[in-house]
Structures are given as structure tokens and as C-alpha cells.
Design a protein around this motif. Sequence first.
Motif, PDB file in Angstrom:
ATOM      1  N   GLU A 196      21.489  61.850  12.930  1.00  0.00           N
ATOM      2  CA  GLU A 196      20.628  62.178  14.063  1.00  0.00           C
ATOM      3  C   GLU A 196      20.831  61.188  15.207  1.00  0.00           C
ATOM      4  N   THR A 197      20.863  61.699  16.429  1.00  0.00           N
ATOM      5  CA  THR A 197      20.868  60.864  17.621  1.00  0.00           C
ATOM      6  C   THR A 197      19.764  61.370  18.552  1.00  0.00           C
ATOM      7  N   PRO A 198      19.478  60.652  19.646  1.00  0.00           N
ATOM      8  CA  PRO A 198      18.462  61.165  20.579  1.00  0.00           C
ATOM      9  C   PRO A 198      18.862  62.462  21.264  1.00  0.00           C
ATOM     10  N   HIS A 199      20.138  62.857  21.130  1.00  0.00           N
ATOM     11  CA  HIS A 199      20.626  63.988  21.913  1.00  0.00           C
ATOM     12  C   HIS A 199      21.079  65.179  21.094  1.00  0.00           C
ATOM     13  N   THR A 200      21.448  64.957  19.833  1.00  0.00           N
ATOM     14  CA  THR A 200      21.940  66.076  19.028  1.00  0.00           C
ATOM     15  C   THR A 200      21.937  65.689  17.555  1.00  0.00           C
ATOM     16  N   LEU A 201      22.283  66.664  16.715  1.00  0.00           N
ATOM     17  CA  LEU A 201      22.425  66.434  15.281  1.00  0.00           C
ATOM     18  C   LEU A 201      23.875  66.677  14.875  1.00  0.00           C
ATOM     19  N   SER A 202      24.294  65.951  13.827  1.00  0.00           N
ATOM     20  CA  SER A 202      25.620  66.149  13.256  1.00  0.00           C
ATOM     21  C   SER A 202      25.470  66.428  11.769  1.00  0.00           C
ATOM     22  N   LEU A 203      26.503  66.993  11.183  1.00  0.00           N
ATOM     23  CA  LEU A 203      26.476  67.277   9.751  1.00  0.00           C
ATOM     24  C   LEU A 203      27.782  66.842   9.114  1.00  0.00           C
ATOM     25  N   ARG A 204      27.672  66.075   8.052  1.00  0.00           N
ATOM     26  CA  ARG A 204      28.808  65.763   7.186  1.00  0.00           C
ATOM     27  C   ARG A 204      28.791  66.725   6.009  1.00  0.00           C
ATOM     28  N   SER A 205      29.932  67.284   5.709  1.00  0.00           N
ATOM     29  CA  SER A 205      30.061  68.173   4.553  1.00  0.00           C
ATOM     30  C   SER A 205      31.498  68.138   4.082  1.00  0.00           C
ATOM     31  N   GLY A 206      31.712  67.643   2.867  1.00  0.00           N
ATOM     32  CA  GLY A 206      33.078  67.494   2.376  1.00  0.00           C
ATOM     33  C   GLY A 206      33.847  66.559   3.280  1.00  0.00           C
ATOM     34  N   SER A 207      35.029  66.982   3.690  1.00  0.00           N
ATOM     35  CA  SER A 207      35.850  66.142   4.562  1.00  0.00           C
ATOM     36  C   SER A 207      35.520  66.351   6.037  1.00  0.00           C
ATOM     37  N   TYR A 208      34.606  67.278   6.324  1.00  0.00           N
ATOM     38  CA  TYR A 208      34.371  67.653   7.716  1.00  0.00           C
ATOM     39  C   TYR A 208      33.113  67.006   8.314  1.00  0.00           C
ATOM     40  N   LYS A 209      33.183  66.806   9.617  1.00  0.00           N
ATOM     41  CA  LYS A 209      32.056  66.324  10.411  1.00  0.00           C
ATOM     42  C   LYS A 209      31.873  67.288  11.584  1.00  0.00           C
ATOM     43  N   TYR A 210      30.663  67.837  11.697  1.00  0.00           N
ATOM     44  CA  TYR A 210      30.346  68.800  12.754  1.00  0.00           C
ATOM     45  C   TYR A 210      29.281  68.191  13.661  1.00  0.00           C
ATOM     46  N   ILE A 211      29.524  68.228  14.970  1.00  0.00           N
ATOM     47  CA  ILE A 211      28.555  67.752  15.950  1.00  0.00           C
ATOM     48  C   ILE A 211      28.101  68.948  16.769  1.00  0.00           C
ATOM     49  N   ARG A 212      26.799  69.202  16.729  1.00  0.00           N
ATOM     50  CA  ARG A 212      26.247  70.360  17.427  1.00  0.00           C
ATOM     51  C   ARG A 212      26.352  70.182  18.947  1.00  0.00           C
TER      52      ARG A 212
END
Length: 525
Positions: free
Chosen positions: A436-452
Motif C-alpha cells: 500500500e502507498t498513499p496513491h495506489t495499491l500493488s499486488l505480489r503474486s508468484g513471480s509477478y508484481k502488479y501496480i494498479r
Amino acid sequence: MKKLFFILSRIAVLSVCSNALADTPSPSEEVTKPNIVIFYVDDLGYGDLSAYGAESVTTAHVDKLAANGIKFTDAHSSAATCTPSRYSLLTGEHAFRENVRILKGDAAMVISPEQPTLPKLLKKAGYTTGVVGKWHLGLGADTAPVDWNEDVKPGPLEIGFDYSFLIPATGDRVPSVYLENHNVMNLDKNDPLYVDYNKKIGNRPTGYERPDLLRQQADSQHSQSIINGVSRIGWMAGGKSAEWVDEDFSTVTTEKANTFISDNKNTPFFLFFSFHDIHVPRLPNDRFKGATNMGVRGDAIVQMDWITGQVVEHLKANNLLNNTLIIFTSDNGAVLTDGYDDDALTLIGEHKANGPFKGGKYSAYEAGTRVPFIVHYPSKINTGVSDSLISQIDIYASIADLLGLTLDEKEAIDSENYLPALFNPNLPARKTLIEETPHTLSLRSGSYKYIRATDKNASFVVKKKNIDPGTMNTPQLFNLVSDIHEDMNLAKKLPQKVNEMEQIMRGIEARQTRLESGVATREIN
């Protein structure tokens, strides 16, 4: 077919966890209650410890914990800023659920007295609980401003702590006084204390009026009341006798922590030691000046290491170390310039405060939340290095399992029990994790990182903090196995993966109970 796959997956997980917990007592058996100490450092980056590769600074005391414990390489604070991370650690709940953000120094407490908390959980198990150091979770109710001249509550004592000694907000915010339990220390009733974050009060000079009085020049946000030669955020009137001296933080907080340990050594205790170091303003004690070639930031890291060593040695001197679970970690990634001109940027040299990772405090990139995380418990754990994905938010449920405690359905809903992984570096932990950041959420899953994707303006992070906030108005997707520095955005090439991870994130956001999280507990034995 999906149902069969789910059942087989659960059997595999239960088998691993059951084997890992073979030496852990079931609820019906006698549970050994270790003392628990959480060292929660402020703004310490992944690369700021010699145990994690730093060469420009030596952190011998923390390194010793790592060498005799488990050093995690993929552990995370729940957020890239301090108030949300502290909230999540103590409640087992993501801060975005209550829109918790960095607070003003006079903000009301963001944890409700009715809310389940980690110290409340431990009190159920017979623990004496204490917090020493930086608080920054607010004080008082939201119905009226805090009256610093009376009992300041609700505060830590109302959410499960038996003792508290606080820097009420942060070192760069007023009031620049210590708060012990409900009262400001050394306050003269004939010189009452007042705080205002909207307009100037009192006769203290300010940074914008008298920059010539400053030991460190400050930006406009940090240019209000001057205390101890440093301008702060907010204005403070009165309370002269209660003012702290920043250079004394190390000795004052260490003494309070060790006194708490001595006073409670005959019963199980929980100490949440929340450092001010290495947050700004960085004003280490004279004994640490020149300890590194990196100026006050490097010296503050050495001071932090010394404090850690003092508390660990006190545990050892009282024959408590072997039966004490120590968790050492940081509330978010590193930031070099954060309001004051203390030469941290110019003196950094070859030191990589955030290790190999991109970003830093405030950022959606990995350096925002990937932090040092060390577990030390000599009588129980297998030592080593763990690459398991884990979050500070999991401390709550894991400690509950350690003590054979059952969590309520709506308690600590985001905390997952990974006690086996905390005690054995060869065991897996999380499969997914939100950052979590003040501006968006990210997700780690397996080898991947997703930033909304987000349209929120994070330009101040670039301009004021010299950090890439990691925000874009389009999705970002990275494969951290092949791209640890998050340089190659794969979102356009892998739209299905982006959609899949967005759906996982939405499912976590919608969670309302522990049952929805599918978290394994001791009941699986």
C-alpha cells in the motif's frame, strides 16, 4: 474439477503446516509463553544493514540477531509509509480499510478502543504489554482537540498496552515532548502546553521567520516552531520545561525499554520498541557522530544498532534472551531527504539504502515496503535465510497460533498465520501480498508484481523526496524473477495477467472476515 483442485491444494498445505507444527503444542497442551520484543525501526531501508549487504556502515548488533536467527529477504511492511504500517501491525488489518494515512501531530487516535489489537490479544494470554518510542497513531478522541495539560486519552493504554512512553507523533512534529502513560513528562502547570496545526501560536521563533537559528535548513512544511534548534511541522506554545532534546532519544528510550523489561522479567511480557531512528530530523547523540562517512543518516543507523544491542544485552543479563521471540524490522523503505537539509543525499556515496530495489518510502515499487525482517528465538527456530514472501501484518495471527489463541471471525482479518515459516527458513509463506502507498495499491503474486493504475498526483514524492513514486495512469506489471528493479512493464504484453491480478486484489479488498481469507490456523492439526 475446480473443487477437486481446491481440495487437493488444501490437503497439500495442511500436510506441510501439520509437519512443520509437529513440535508446536496444540491448544490442549501446555503452551510455553516466550517474551516478545518487536524492534520497529523508522525509515530503515533493505540495504541499510551490513547483514543485508551494506558496506558503508556496520550494524554488528543487528547482524548478530540475523546470524543467530532467520533473515528474510522478501518480507514487507504493509505500507510504504509509517502510520498505515503501524496500524496494520497492531491490528492485523490493512490500513486502506479505514483510510488511515500519515497523521498530523494532533490527530485523534486511529485505532478505536473497541478494536481488537495485538497487545489486547497478548493480555488475554497473561502478558504485560508496553510500548516505547515513536507512536504516530494519534491520541485522544475525534470529538475534541487533545488537551495536553490533562490526561491524554484514549491512547496506547486504551488499546491494550499496560505501559507507554511515547514520542507522541514523530520527531519532526509538535508537540516536542515525551508522553508517559497519560501525561506529558516534566510539564509545568504554570506554563501550559498548546499545539496548533493551522496557525501560529505562542512566541517561539519559526523556521520561516528565523532560518538563521536552524541547525538544519528545512522545507516549507517543516518550518514552523523551532525546538532544540530544529523547526518542526506545526506550532507549539508553552511547555518549555517538557521539551525533549533530540540527541537524548537513544538513551532515554533505551532506559525506559530496559526498565520495562526489568520490572516484568518474572512474567511474560510484550515490548513494542518503536524507534525514532532513522527518521528526520536526524540528530544522533554525540557518541555516534562521525561513526560513518555518510553524515548524520549513517550515524543514526549506528545509533539504532547500539540501541538494539543495549536491549538485547539487557535481556541476556536477565537470563531472558533464550525465551524471548525478537522480531526486528522497519515500518517502510528508506528515504534520504525528507524535509531537512542534512546532507544525506550528498554524502551517500556508494551506499544503496534500499538495496537492489527501485523506489523507497512513499513508493509503489518494491523499495517502498520490502524491508529488513529478522526473527530471533534461540530456543525454538532453525537459523538461516528465508526467501519466503511474508508481511508484518502476519505477526498478529502467527503469535496467536504460537500461544494457542483463537481469533474472532472479524479480528485481524488480513493477518495470516505463518508461524512455521517464521521459525523455519525452508518453509513457504504467502502466495499473494498487497503493498500500500498513499496513491495506489500493488499486488505480489508468484513471480509477478502488479501496480494498479492511478490518477492521484504523486509529484511531491519526486520533487520533495527524490523518490520515484511508482505511479502511472495505466497498469504496471513486472516479473520480479527476471526484473528485480521493475524496469520492464509487461502490462500491455500480458493483459490477462493484469486482469487476473486485479481480480485477486479486489477480492482481498472486499474481504470482511477471517473465513473469507482462507487462512490456515492451528485447527488444521
